[in-house]
Scaffold this motif. Structure first.
Motif, PDB file in Angstrom:
ATOM      1  N   LEU A 142       0.839  -1.198   0.000  1.00  0.00           N
ATOM      2  CA  LEU A 142       0.000   0.000   0.000  1.00  0.00           C
ATOM      3  C   LEU A 142       0.875   1.250   0.000  1.00  0.00           C
ATOM      4  O   LEU A 142       0.601   2.213  -0.734  1.00  0.00           O
ATOM      5  N   GLU A 143       1.927   1.240   0.795  1.00  0.00           N
ATOM      6  CA  GLU A 143       2.854   2.382   0.847  1.00  0.00           C
ATOM      7  C   GLU A 143       3.488   2.622  -0.516  1.00  0.00           C
ATOM      8  O   GLU A 143       3.621   3.770  -0.970  1.00  0.00           O
ATOM      9  N   ARG A 144       3.873   1.551  -1.186  1.00  0.00           N
ATOM     10  CA  ARG A 144       4.471   1.686  -2.514  1.00  0.00           C
ATOM     11  C   ARG A 144       3.446   2.195  -3.528  1.00  0.00           C
ATOM     12  O   ARG A 144       3.790   2.971  -4.441  1.00  0.00           O
ATOM     13  N   LYS A 189     -12.079  11.401  -6.070  1.00  0.00           N
ATOM     14  CA  LYS A 189     -11.271  11.755  -4.900  1.00  0.00           C
ATOM     15  C   LYS A 189      -9.917  12.348  -5.314  1.00  0.00           C
ATOM     16  O   LYS A 189      -9.505  13.390  -4.800  1.00  0.00           O
ATOM     17  N   LEU A 190      -9.227  11.663  -6.227  1.00  0.00           N
ATOM     18  CA  LEU A 190      -7.910  12.139  -6.649  1.00  0.00           C
ATOM     19  C   LEU A 190      -8.015  13.462  -7.407  1.00  0.00           C
ATOM     20  O   LEU A 190      -7.194  14.370  -7.209  1.00  0.00           O
ATOM     21  N   VAL A 229      -9.605   1.537  -1.664  1.00  0.00           N
ATOM     22  CA  VAL A 229      -9.511   2.820  -2.365  1.00  0.00           C
ATOM     23  C   VAL A 229      -9.385   3.969  -1.361  1.00  0.00           C
ATOM     24  O   VAL A 229      -8.573   4.892  -1.548  1.00  0.00           O
ATOM     25  N   ASP A 230     -10.174   3.929  -0.291  1.00  0.00           N
ATOM     26  CA  ASP A 230     -10.095   4.986   0.718  1.00  0.00           C
ATOM     27  C   ASP A 230      -8.716   5.015   1.385  1.00  0.00           C
ATOM     28  O   ASP A 230      -8.163   6.090   1.636  1.00  0.00           O
ATOM     29  N   CYS A 231      -8.170   3.839   1.678  1.00  0.00           N
ATOM     30  CA  CYS A 231      -6.836   3.778   2.283  1.00  0.00           C
ATOM     31  C   CYS A 231      -5.785   4.360   1.343  1.00  0.00           C
ATOM     32  O   CYS A 231      -4.887   5.111   1.769  1.00  0.00           O
ATOM     33  N   LEU A 232      -5.890   4.023   0.056  1.00  0.00           N
ATOM     34  CA  LEU A 232      -4.959   4.548  -0.941  1.00  0.00           C
ATOM     35  C   LEU A 232      -5.097   6.062  -1.060  1.00  0.00           C
ATOM     36  O   LEU A 232      -4.094   6.798  -1.051  1.00  0.00           O
ATOM     37  N   VAL A 248      -6.409   8.340   1.082  1.00  0.00           N
ATOM     38  CA  VAL A 248      -5.991   9.091   2.269  1.00  0.00           C
ATOM     39  C   VAL A 248      -4.467   9.090   2.385  1.00  0.00           C
ATOM     40  O   VAL A 248      -3.863  10.099   2.769  1.00  0.00           O
ATOM     41  N   GLY A 249      -3.842   7.968   2.032  1.00  0.00           N
ATOM     42  CA  GLY A 249      -2.385   7.933   2.031  1.00  0.00           C
ATOM     43  C   GLY A 249      -1.795   8.962   1.084  1.00  0.00           C
ATOM     44  O   GLY A 249      -0.817   9.650   1.411  1.00  0.00           O
ATOM     45  N   VAL A 250      -2.403   9.106  -0.101  1.00  0.00           N
ATOM     46  CA  VAL A 250      -1.955  10.099  -1.077  1.00  0.00           C
ATOM     47  C   VAL A 250      -2.220  11.513  -0.566  1.00  0.00           C
ATOM     48  O   VAL A 250      -1.348  12.389  -0.622  1.00  0.00           O
ATOM     49  N   ALA A 251      -3.428  11.755  -0.059  1.00  0.00           N
ATOM     50  CA  ALA A 251      -3.813  13.090   0.408  1.00  0.00           C
ATOM     51  C   ALA A 251      -2.926  13.554   1.562  1.00  0.00           C
ATOM     52  O   ALA A 251      -2.577  14.734   1.669  1.00  0.00           O
TER      53      ALA A 251
END
Length: 282
Positions: free
Chosen positions: A120-122, A151-152, A250-253, A255-258
């Motif tokens: 997920l981090e990657r 979202k993006l 998708v939400d985890c991805l 929020v990680g980006v945001a």
């Protein structure tokens, strides 16, 4: 149990019989010796050990412990309601609501519990640095793709969702190094999604798959695989719990980006919110 269900369709026949026995009666299998299980599944002890390793366990003792724990969780749930079971023709509406609520909550919990945080981090790193982000999804997965796109896009990332097979493929053909393509497919075998992700991969884009099955065709063309953990029941195939679980990923991805550029995200959200509110006030 989550990993066993996800891998079950891709296992060789002899290992699949072991998996089916474990899913059908986790408590019963946990109580058996390896010799007893092998005999019941018409296979060898070596095959049982191969199955254990296929699902990420060191050996049979670890499998027995895991199945016993899973059986305990299911027993605790069934003691409060007949959740977890399939919806039947004679269930009351209250039963239907209880079963759906349980299944959806369980899908989210199981998905979060098994989500690979390193991958997920990657994936977050890839999206943050991407020049463009393509998102592919057909049918119910198109709704999830649209959600991630919205979202993006709202926080200033160039993203596009492509629910049409040909449009997805033509967009994938224009991606290159520095871009990211995300394919969403519960089964991991949706032809249009797999083909578009493969095209993006061949053109040098970083590819990410979101699927329930870690050995499905889409994983062959994905640099990173984020998995959900869903057990579909009656009336649910590909549309209900699977959607909730994928939206969780998708939400985890997102929020990680945001979170990576908090001030930029905050400014973008304020500007977009202001623009919408201003339009409504006109």
């Amino acid at each position: 149990m989550v990993r066993i269900r996800a891998l079950l369709p891709t296992l060789p026949p002899s290992e699949r019989r072991v998996a089916e026995a474990a899913v059908a009666d986790p408590a019963g299998v946990a109580a058996k010796t390896i010799s007893e299980l092998a005999a019941d599944c018409d296979t060898s002890e070596t095959t049982v050990i191969r199955f254990c390793r296929a699902v990420g366990l060191k050996g049979y003792p670890e499998l027995r412990i895991g199945l016993a724990a899973a059986a305990g969780i299911e027993d605790a749930a069934s003691s409060t309601l007949t959740a977890g079971g399939d919806i039947g023709p004679h269930d009351s509406l209250a039963d239907v609501v209880a079963k759906l609520g349980y299944a959806d909550a369980r899908a989210v919990e199981d998905t979060v519990a098994q989500l690979n945080l390193t991958l997920l981090e990657r994936a977050v790193d890839a999206v943050v640095s991407a020049g463009a982000v393509d998102i592919y999804g057909i049918g119910a997965s198109a709704l999830i793709a649209a959600d991630l796109h919205q979202k993006l896009h709202r926080i200033g990332h160039r993203a596009a969702a492509w629910p049409d097979a040909e449009n997805a493929l033509t967009s994938a053909a224009l991606l290159g190094r520095g871009d990211v393509a995300i394919g969403i497919s519960h089964t991991g075998a949706t032809p249009a999604t797999v083909t578009a992700l493969a095209e993006a991969h061949d053109n040098g884009a970083r590819t990410i798959a979101i699927t329930n099955f870690p050995r499905s065709p889409i994983t062959d063309v994905a640099d990173l695989v984020l998995t959900t953990a869903v057990r579909e029941t009656t009336f649910r195939s590909g549309a209900m719990a699977s959607r909730i679980a994928a939206l969780t990923v998708v939400d985890c991805l997102f929020v990680g980006v945001a979170q990576r550029n908090f001030s930029r995200t905050t400014r973008a959200l304020e500007r977009t919110r202001s623009a919408v509110q201003g339009a409504r006030g006109r």
